[in-house]
Design a protein around this motif. Structure first.
Motif, PDB file in Angstrom:
ATOM      1  N   VAL A   6       0.845  -1.202   0.000  1.00 36.89           N
ATOM      2  CA  VAL A   6       0.000   0.000   0.000  1.00 36.89           C
ATOM      3  C   VAL A   6       0.878   1.250   0.000  1.00 36.89           C
ATOM      4  N   LEU A   7       1.938   1.238   0.796  1.00 37.84           N
ATOM      5  CA  LEU A   7       2.866   2.369   0.821  1.00 37.84           C
ATOM      6  C   LEU A   7       3.480   2.605  -0.554  1.00 37.84           C
ATOM      7  N   LEU A   8       3.892   1.544  -1.205  1.00 36.76           N
ATOM      8  CA  LEU A   8       4.483   1.670  -2.542  1.00 36.76           C
ATOM      9  C   LEU A   8       3.472   2.230  -3.538  1.00 36.76           C
ATOM     10  N   VAL A   9       2.236   1.765  -3.475  1.00 33.50           N
ATOM     11  CA  VAL A   9       1.193   2.271  -4.379  1.00 33.50           C
ATOM     12  C   VAL A   9       0.974   3.767  -4.139  1.00 33.50           C
ATOM     13  N   ILE A  10       0.936   4.178  -2.890  1.00 32.18           N
ATOM     14  CA  ILE A  10       0.755   5.598  -2.577  1.00 32.18           C
ATOM     15  C   ILE A  10       1.916   6.420  -3.124  1.00 32.18           C
ATOM     16  N   LEU A  11       3.129   5.942  -2.936  1.00 29.58           N
ATOM     17  CA  LEU A  11       4.305   6.685  -3.410  1.00 29.58           C
ATOM     18  C   LEU A  11       4.356   6.751  -4.934  1.00 29.58           C
ATOM     19  N   VAL A  12       4.029   5.662  -5.598  1.00 28.81           N
ATOM     20  CA  VAL A  12       4.017   5.667  -7.072  1.00 28.81           C
ATOM     21  C   VAL A  12       2.903   6.575  -7.583  1.00 28.81           C
ATOM     22  N   PHE A  13       1.746   6.543  -6.929  1.00 27.13           N
ATOM     23  CA  PHE A  13       0.660   7.466  -7.282  1.00 27.13           C
ATOM     24  C   PHE A  13       1.146   8.914  -7.178  1.00 27.13           C
ATOM     25  N   GLY A  14       1.875   9.214  -6.107  1.00 25.58           N
ATOM     26  CA  GLY A  14       2.414  10.562  -5.941  1.00 25.58           C
ATOM     27  C   GLY A  14       3.370  10.943  -7.054  1.00 25.58           C
ATOM     28  N   LEU A  15       4.184  10.006  -7.486  1.00 27.63           N
ATOM     29  CA  LEU A  15       5.105  10.286  -8.591  1.00 27.63           C
ATOM     30  C   LEU A  15       4.364  10.495  -9.902  1.00 27.63           C
ATOM     31  N   LEU A  16       3.371   9.666 -10.152  1.00 29.40           N
ATOM     32  CA  LEU A  16       2.642   9.766 -11.420  1.00 29.40           C
ATOM     33  C   LEU A  16       1.764  11.007 -11.507  1.00 29.40           C
ATOM     34  N   THR A  17       1.456  11.603 -10.382  1.00 31.82           N
ATOM     35  CA  THR A  17       0.632  12.822 -10.386  1.00 31.82           C
ATOM     36  C   THR A  17       1.444  14.055 -10.016  1.00 31.82           C
ATOM     37  N   LEU A  18       2.743  13.954 -10.063  1.00 31.62           N
ATOM     38  CA  LEU A  18       3.619  15.067  -9.696  1.00 31.62           C
ATOM     39  C   LEU A  18       3.422  16.277 -10.599  1.00 31.62           C
ATOM     40  N   TRP A  19       3.038  16.056 -11.806  1.00 33.55           N
ATOM     41  CA  TRP A  19       2.887  17.136 -12.787  1.00 33.55           C
ATOM     42  C   TRP A  19       1.623  17.949 -12.572  1.00 33.55           C
ATOM     43  N   VAL A  20       0.665  17.439 -11.811  1.00 35.22           N
ATOM     44  CA  VAL A  20      -0.589  18.163 -11.568  1.00 35.22           C
ATOM     45  C   VAL A  20      -0.299  19.325 -10.620  1.00 35.22           C
ATOM     46  N   GLU A  21      -0.651  20.522 -11.042  1.00 34.67           N
ATOM     47  CA  GLU A  21      -0.283  21.714 -10.278  1.00 34.67           C
ATOM     48  C   GLU A  21      -1.269  22.070  -9.171  1.00 34.67           C
ATOM     49  N   THR A  22      -2.408  21.432  -9.123  1.00 36.55           N
ATOM     50  CA  THR A  22      -3.383  21.763  -8.094  1.00 36.55           C
ATOM     51  C   THR A  22      -3.037  21.068  -6.778  1.00 36.55           C
ATOM     52  N   ALA A  23      -3.438  21.690  -5.684  1.00 37.56           N
ATOM     53  CA  ALA A  23      -3.083  21.188  -4.358  1.00 37.56           C
ATOM     54  C   ALA A  23      -3.860  19.928  -3.980  1.00 37.56           C
ATOM     55  N   TRP A  24      -5.012  19.706  -4.575  1.00 37.62           N
ATOM     56  CA  TRP A  24      -5.836  18.580  -4.144  1.00 37.62           C
ATOM     57  C   TRP A  24      -5.193  17.234  -4.447  1.00 37.62           C
ATOM     58  N   MET A  25      -4.359  17.154  -5.481  1.00 40.53           N
ATOM     59  CA  MET A  25      -3.721  15.878  -5.805  1.00 40.53           C
ATOM     60  C   MET A  25      -2.721  15.481  -4.719  1.00 40.53           C
ATOM     61  N   TRP A  26      -1.945  16.448  -4.248  1.00 42.04           N
ATOM     62  CA  TRP A  26      -1.002  16.189  -3.160  1.00 42.04           C
ATOM     63  C   TRP A  26      -1.774  15.901  -1.881  1.00 42.04           C
ATOM     64  N   ALA A  27      -2.934  16.541  -1.698  1.00 41.98           N
ATOM     65  CA  ALA A  27      -3.758  16.303  -0.512  1.00 41.98           C
ATOM     66  C   ALA A  27      -4.265  14.859  -0.488  1.00 41.98           C
ATOM     67  N   ILE A  28      -4.589  14.307  -1.648  1.00 46.47           N
ATOM     68  CA  ILE A  28      -5.025  12.906  -1.710  1.00 46.47           C
ATOM     69  C   ILE A  28      -3.910  11.989  -1.218  1.00 46.47           C
ATOM     70  N   GLU A  29      -2.696  12.255  -1.660  1.00 43.80           N
ATOM     71  CA  GLU A  29      -1.565  11.430  -1.220  1.00 43.80           C
ATOM     72  C   GLU A  29      -1.324  11.586   0.278  1.00 43.80           C
ATOM     73  N   GLN A  30      -1.426  12.815   0.780  1.00 38.18           N
ATOM     74  CA  GLN A  30      -1.241  13.035   2.213  1.00 38.18           C
ATOM     75  C   GLN A  30      -2.278  12.275   3.033  1.00 38.18           C
ATOM     76  N   VAL A  31      -3.531  12.373   2.649  1.00 43.66           N
ATOM     77  CA  VAL A  31      -4.588  11.673   3.375  1.00 43.66           C
ATOM     78  C   VAL A  31      -4.353  10.165   3.337  1.00 43.66           C
ATOM     79  N   ALA A  32      -3.946   9.645   2.186  1.00 44.61           N
ATOM     80  CA  ALA A  32      -3.666   8.212   2.073  1.00 44.61           C
ATOM     81  C   ALA A  32      -2.525   7.812   3.008  1.00 44.61           C
ATOM     82  N   LEU A  33      -1.481   8.638   3.081  1.00 41.86           N
ATOM     83  CA  LEU A  33      -0.369   8.343   3.993  1.00 41.86           C
ATOM     84  C   LEU A  33      -0.828   8.379   5.450  1.00 41.86           C
TER      85      LEU A  33
END
Length: 166
Positions: A6-33
């Motif tokens: 699960v940790l690996l999936v969250i981290l890879v998701f964060g990498l694959l969405t790194l290009w999205v400039e809106t804050a909500w994408m990073w917020a999804i990763e934070q909540v998942a962590l």
């Protein structure tokens, strides 16, 4: 499902969405962590090794420093300091979760092998993007740049990722 997966999936998701400039994408990763950390606190046995905790002291220090600035009203931009507090707290939580879930040698080796495969796939994707995407992420999303290195907005971020991968 294993917590390390699960940790690996969250981290890879964060990498694959790194290009999205809106804050909500990073917020999804934070909540998942944070949810994964809660799961670990409820189900993981305590680790007796203090070396891992000592390695996390610099990250914890940054979180504490952000908190002190907010409490003391000594920050220039309260909103940005709060955002950085959550960012550094998410990184600290990711380190804590990895420390709790990867304390077994076989789990750690499996996690690193999967991370290496994902990293190589992202690196190959970046090279393909650089040569064929004409500034579009996943060949679909316009970035406003002439070239992109896969999901990384800047070449320096890609270079840091490759160094970490190596």
């Amino acid at each position: 499902m294993k917590k390390s997966t699960v940790l690996l999936v969250i981290l890879v998701f964060g990498l694959l969405t790194l290009w999205v400039e809106t804050a909500w994408m990073w917020a999804i990763e934070q909540v998942a962590l944070f949810l994964l950390a809660g799961w670990c606190v409820l189900t993981c046995s305590p680790v007796r090794d203090r070396r891992g905790a000592q390695r996390m002291l610099p990250l914890a220090g940054v979180v504490v420093l952000c908190g002190v600035q907010l409490v003391a009203h000594s920050t220039v931009d309260r909103w940005e300091t709060t955002a950085q507090l959550y960012t550094w707290l998410a990184w600290l939580v990711a380190c804590c979760v990895s420390f709790l879930t990867l304390n077994d040698e076989s789990d750690r080796a499996s996690f690193l092998e999967k991370a290496q495969v994902a990293g190589v796939a992202i690196a190959v994707l970046a090279i393909l993007h650089r040569t064929t995407s004409h500034g579009r992420v996943f060949w679909i999303f316009e970035t406003g740049r002439k070239t992109v290195m896969g999901v990384f907005p800047y070449e320096n971020q890609y270079a840091a990722f490759i160094l970490l991968l190596l």
